[in-house]
Design a protein around this motif. Structure first.
Motif, PDB file in Angstrom:
ATOM      1  N   ILE A 125       0.839  -1.193   0.000  1.00  0.00           N
ATOM      2  CA  ILE A 125       0.000   0.000   0.000  1.00  0.00           C
ATOM      3  C   ILE A 125       0.880   1.250   0.000  1.00  0.00           C
ATOM      4  CG2 ILE A 125      -1.912  -1.172   1.148  1.00  0.00           C
ATOM      5  CD1 ILE A 125      -0.973   0.098   3.788  1.00  0.00           C
ATOM      6  N   GLY A 126       0.257   2.395  -0.126  1.00  0.00           N
ATOM      7  CA  GLY A 126       0.980   3.654  -0.060  1.00  0.00           C
ATOM      8  C   GLY A 126       1.468   3.931   1.360  1.00  0.00           C
ATOM      9  N   SER A 127       2.484   4.759   1.499  1.00  0.00           N
ATOM     10  CA  SER A 127       3.030   5.099   2.821  1.00  0.00           C
ATOM     11  C   SER A 127       1.991   5.727   3.737  1.00  0.00           C
ATOM     12  CB  SER A 127       4.216   6.060   2.670  1.00  0.00           C
ATOM     13  OG  SER A 127       5.276   5.409   2.015  1.00  0.00           O
ATOM     14  N   ASP A 128       0.989   6.367   3.150  1.00  0.00           N
ATOM     15  CA  ASP A 128      -0.071   6.992   3.936  1.00  0.00           C
ATOM     16  C   ASP A 128      -1.240   6.038   4.205  1.00  0.00           C
ATOM     17  OD1 ASP A 128      -1.221   6.789   1.423  1.00  0.00           O
ATOM     18  OD2 ASP A 128      -1.676   8.930   1.243  1.00  0.00           O
ATOM     19  N   GLY A 129      -1.069   4.767   3.839  1.00  0.00           N
ATOM     20  CA  GLY A 129      -2.114   3.767   4.059  1.00  0.00           C
ATOM     21  C   GLY A 129      -3.123   3.661   2.935  1.00  0.00           C
ATOM     22  N   SER A 130      -2.932   4.453   1.877  1.00  0.00           N
ATOM     23  CA  SER A 130      -3.884   4.430   0.761  1.00  0.00           C
ATOM     24  C   SER A 130      -3.702   3.186  -0.102  1.00  0.00           C
ATOM     25  CB  SER A 130      -3.733   5.691  -0.091  1.00  0.00           C
ATOM     26  OG  SER A 130      -2.442   5.729  -0.670  1.00  0.00           O
ATOM     27  N   LEU A 131      -4.783   2.791  -0.748  1.00  0.00           N
ATOM     28  CA  LEU A 131      -4.747   1.646  -1.649  1.00  0.00           C
ATOM     29  C   LEU A 131      -4.320   2.131  -3.034  1.00  0.00           C
ATOM     30  CD1 LEU A 131      -8.015  -0.296  -0.716  1.00  0.00           C
ATOM     31  CD2 LEU A 131      -5.730  -0.481   0.265  1.00  0.00           C
ATOM     32  N   THR A 132      -3.046   2.311  -3.196  1.00  0.00           N
ATOM     33  CA  THR A 132      -2.532   2.817  -4.473  1.00  0.00           C
ATOM     34  C   THR A 132      -2.338   1.681  -5.452  1.00  0.00           C
ATOM     35  OG1 THR A 132      -0.260   2.605  -3.697  1.00  0.00           O
ATOM     36  CG2 THR A 132      -1.326   4.729  -3.355  1.00  0.00           C
ATOM     37  N   GLY A 133      -2.585   1.969  -6.702  1.00  0.00           N
ATOM     38  CA  GLY A 133      -2.333   1.064  -7.808  1.00  0.00           C
ATOM     39  C   GLY A 133      -2.522  -0.416  -7.565  1.00  0.00           C
ATOM     40  N   TYR A 134      -3.215  -1.062  -8.465  1.00  0.00           N
ATOM     41  CA  TYR A 134      -3.356  -2.509  -8.420  1.00  0.00           C
ATOM     42  C   TYR A 134      -3.836  -2.961  -9.791  1.00  0.00           C
ATOM     43  CZ  TYR A 134      -4.520  -7.153  -6.669  1.00  0.00           C
ATOM     44  OH  TYR A 134      -4.566  -8.508  -6.464  1.00  0.00           O
ATOM     45  N   ALA A 135      -3.063  -3.836 -10.409  1.00  0.00           N
ATOM     46  CA  ALA A 135      -3.361  -4.265 -11.776  1.00  0.00           C
ATOM     47  C   ALA A 135      -4.755  -4.885 -11.896  1.00  0.00           C
ATOM     48  CB  ALA A 135      -2.294  -5.246 -12.268  1.00  0.00           C
ATOM     49  N   GLY A 136      -5.219  -5.544 -10.848  1.00  0.00           N
ATOM     50  CA  GLY A 136      -6.533  -6.183 -10.880  1.00  0.00           C
ATOM     51  C   GLY A 136      -7.675  -5.238 -10.559  1.00  0.00           C
ATOM     52  N   GLY A 137      -7.363  -3.988 -10.265  1.00  0.00           N
ATOM     53  CA  GLY A 137      -8.392  -3.010  -9.907  1.00  0.00           C
ATOM     54  C   GLY A 137      -8.443  -2.811  -8.400  1.00  0.00           C
ATOM     55  N   LEU A 138      -8.595  -1.568  -7.979  1.00  0.00           N
ATOM     56  CA  LEU A 138      -8.584  -1.260  -6.548  1.00  0.00           C
ATOM     57  C   LEU A 138      -9.729  -1.926  -5.789  1.00  0.00           C
ATOM     58  CD1 LEU A 138      -7.481   2.480  -6.459  1.00  0.00           C
ATOM     59  CD2 LEU A 138      -6.120   0.439  -5.974  1.00  0.00           C
ATOM     60  N   HIS A 139     -10.866  -2.163  -6.458  1.00  0.00           N
ATOM     61  CA  HIS A 139     -11.969  -2.854  -5.779  1.00  0.00           C
ATOM     62  C   HIS A 139     -11.568  -4.272  -5.384  1.00  0.00           C
ATOM     63  CE1 HIS A 139     -12.478  -4.233  -9.927  1.00  0.00           C
ATOM     64  NE2 HIS A 139     -13.279  -5.182  -9.484  1.00  0.00           N
ATOM     65  N   ARG A 140     -10.745  -4.919  -6.198  1.00  0.00           N
ATOM     66  CA  ARG A 140     -10.276  -6.268  -5.862  1.00  0.00           C
ATOM     67  C   ARG A 140      -9.235  -6.223  -4.740  1.00  0.00           C
ATOM     68  NH1 ARG A 140     -10.470  -7.323 -11.921  1.00  0.00           N
ATOM     69  NH2 ARG A 140     -12.342  -8.594 -12.179  1.00  0.00           N
TER      70      ARG A 140
END
Length: 157
Positions: A125-140
């Motif tokens: 995840i991002g350093s701030d706890g965010s769900l950054t980038g994911y090839a399968g889609g952030l919902h997955r």
């Protein structure tokens, strides 16, 4: 290379491999025809993935054979060491690999991971706890992290 298409809670999953190991596992954004008879060489991968989705498996025990550069292989090995139910940041992963300046290269290698779920790139995840980038889609990614969370959110309604 043998292949199988199975249904998962996140969509149709494609598994490819041969006697040298599982080369790729990916979730598709299309409705491929599901495999009627899974090739014997892929049966264990299908079984273990189903156990994972049922909440009965936290670690995979499969012979893997992903194709990638030496650097990508190092990143994927580091990803495999992230424990179930835990997350690390891209920065932490870069530090683990010994080069904080390689954060973008680490993120790129993470995005090229050919072994969905088994090599848990969703745990980065991002350093701030965010769900950054994911090839399968952030919902997955969100679904996978919630699935692995030791604290299950209960509905109030």
């Amino acid at each position: 290379m043998e292949q199988a298409f199975i249904q998962s809670p996140l969509g149709v999953t494609k598994i490819e491999g041969n006697a040298d190991g599982i080369a790729s596992i990916s979730v598709l954004n299309s409705n491929e025809k599901l495999t009627d008879l899974v090739p014997a060489i892929l049966e264990d991968a299908v079984y273990q993935l189903n156990e994972y989705f049922e909440g009965k498996r936290q670690q995979f025990d499969l012979k893997l054979n992903p194709v990638g550069t030496d650097f990508q292989q190092r990143v994927w090995k580091a990803l495999a060491d992230i424990p179930y139910g835990k997350t690390v940041s891209y920065l932490e992963l870069s530090k683990t690999l010994g080069d904080v300046k390689a954060i973008r290269a680490v993120a790129a290698a993470n995005g090229k991971n050919p072994l969905w779920i088994v090599v848990p790139c969703h745990r980065v995840i991002g350093s701030d706890g965010s769900l950054t980038g994911y090839a399968g889609g952030l919902h997955r990614k969100k679904w996978l992290l919630e699935h692995e969370s030791p604290v299950k959110q209960q509905s109030l309604f």
